[in-house]
Design an enzyme around this catalytic site. Structure first.
Site, PDB file in Angstrom:
ATOM      1  N   HIS A 153      24.555 -15.291  28.078  1.00 53.46           N
ATOM      2  CA  HIS A 153      24.281 -15.219  26.640  1.00 53.46           C
ATOM      3  C   HIS A 153      23.053 -14.361  26.359  1.00 53.46           C
ATOM      4  CE1 HIS A 153      26.971 -18.675  26.300  1.00 53.46           C
ATOM      5  NE2 HIS A 153      26.970 -18.503  24.998  1.00 53.46           N
ATOM      6  N   ASN A 185      20.771 -16.169  35.667  1.00 53.59           N
ATOM      7  CA  ASN A 185      21.292 -16.845  34.471  1.00 53.59           C
ATOM      8  C   ASN A 185      20.977 -18.344  34.517  1.00 53.59           C
ATOM      9  OD1 ASN A 185      22.673 -17.226  32.057  1.00 53.59           O
ATOM     10  ND2 ASN A 185      24.678 -17.360  33.030  1.00 53.59           N
TER      11      ASN A 185
END
Lengths: 318, 318
Positions: A153, A185
């Site tokens: 994201h 991440n």
């Protein structure tokens, strides 16, 4: 003697009402157009960008102050760039159609939006392509499958818990970029996202701009080159780095804002490193990304890395 | 009996003039705003881009037809992209602030502009940085010096001979990209530029969009990557390829336009190759560059490579 007097009255009343009604007509059309323009500005980011100039055209009665709406709120300090700007329910994004990832994503975090945990469930959201992007520029779920990269994201899902739709829209693939999973991440990048939310919890409101970098590397004999991988049949670029630029408004009248910026390499980052090690000059990110952050703020007001520790930021800044 | 009659007259005249003047006021403000907006649209490419929506807001009396001006003329078939769009005297350009070269340059070649040779002298024009670009995104003369690359024009100088300023502005470094000199800038690329002018001479008017490409290459084991050099201290990207998309309007009523596109590698190209060997599907360029060409035209109307030879284009197309 009565007739001329009457005539004069007729002419005078007619004249006065003519002027009055003419002005009323001007005012009516002015208001009508302004209202329609304000609606347009709320739906189209380019209309919002050009609106100060367009409203300047109408400066007849007042310097048309617009009502507060989400584009205005999120983009209060200007657009980092203008390539394919897209409006989502709680963030604004510029899409790089050549690389099939975003140029930048701007968010405005408010304490209240971070707390609505009960009704907003992350598990209800699913990764999906943004069908408003023409197919030739669109990244798909298949591009990421078996690529070895996470769907990372840019605007973090955890930042948008005000409504379910706010959370869902962060799962559009336009807001996603290929990230190393283990050690990035789910490691340092996640730590940085949590830190940003802590800032928002503490200060009530934080502006964040997130994006990818494709950083040139020295190639020997004074030559530099840019190199990055492309994944999937749509050719989605794997950024070499990711940046976050953070800004907290001061609560003091005329107080300087607090700004800092981070650049993290898209590689496994050892757990013992703190995100503080990745602080970066905002101007360097601007040069590398071709973007311009928080234009509304005079550059003399940037003093990002003046705080030697995170705890000091929380303690000292107001 | 005379007083009520007089009063009625006063009221009636007042009422009529009120309505008339109200409408006149509306009309006045409408016209005033439309005129100011049209001025804005001619100066700001983003205002032009959003103008159909803004003028839509005013559709009170008429569907405001704008006067002909250069942005409208050059950008008649839409913007290939919207990143940092810049207006010059005879071309429109989108600047890639990350790579310090243009994304695309749009030109509208008219036969009349190609012939004004006497007063416009190329030797009077000099390469110079465009100071309207912020210094952090600007390429400079020093970046190209000793780089081993030519300063290659995107909008060709020879296409802009209407006025001296038109020619001079093609020498802004925003319109320049690093090109291989021998065998490219002075070879195949030059041939392509001459061919475009021949089309303009023959058909009277040609739309051209030119730009760089950064083409992914296979890296073995199914992986693809993008790699390109950066030159100078400003880090100016050296494109791997350059494209030109060409469009000629048909003179027949409802006739389909003629379109073709070329992609040339930024390397020495053997002289025996004709530019016809570098014909390319427009959609492939769109995918690689993240751009969208001539949106106003239905895609079914593209039949670029249907003509097996250049002479046939000149003979058959009307």
């Amino acid at each position: 003697m009565s007739r001329p007097w009457h005539l004069l009255l007729v002419v005078a009343i007619g004249f006065a009402s003519a002027i009055g009604c003419f002005v009323a007509g001007v005012y009516f059309q002015h208001n009508h157009a302004t209202r329609l323009l304000q609606q347009l500005v709320q739906q189209d980011p380019y209309a919002y960008y050009i609106s100060p100039k367009v409203f300047g055209v109408f400066c007849f009665f007042s310097s048309a102050t617009e009502p507060t709406h989400r584009v205005q709120r999120i983009m209060k300090y200007g657009f980092p760039g203008l390539d394919d700007v897209r409006l989502y329910s709680d963030f604004v994004l510029s899409y790089d159609r050549r690389n099939r990832v975003a140029h930048w994503v701007c968010e405005h975090l408010q304490k209240s939006d971070l707390q609505g945990t009960r009704h907003v469930i992350r598990a209800r959201a699913a990764y999906r392509p943004d069908l408003s992007v023409p197919s030739t520029f669109r990244s798909t779920l298949a591009d990421y499958r078996h690529s070895g990269f996470d769907r990372g994201h840019l605007a973090a899902a955890g930042n948008h818990r005000g409504q379910q739709i706010d959370c869902n829209e962060t799962f559009f693939l336009t807001n996603i970029a290929p990230q190393i999973g283990q050690g990035f991440n789910s490691g340092a990048w996640n730590k940085l996202e949590i830190y940003v939310r802590e800032l928002a919890q503490h200060f009530g409101s934080v502006y964040v701009c997130t994006g990818p970098l494709f950083k040139p590397r020295p190639q020997g004999n004074d030559k530099w080159s840019v190199q990055y991988q492309m994944i999937g049949s749509s050719m989605v670029a794997v950024p070499t780095h990711f940046f976050k630029v953070i800004m907290v408004e001061s609560k003091l009248p005329l107080g300087k804002p607090y700004m800092e910026a981070y650049v993290l390499p898209n590689t496994p980052i050892p757990e013992e490193l703190t995100i503080r090690e990745f602080l970066c000059d905002i101007r360097e990110i601007e040069h590398l990304a071709g973007l311009n952050f928080f234009q509304g703020i005079r550059r003399s007001a940037i003093f990002g890395s003046n705080y030697p520790s995170q705890s000091q930021v929380f303690r000292d800044f107001a």
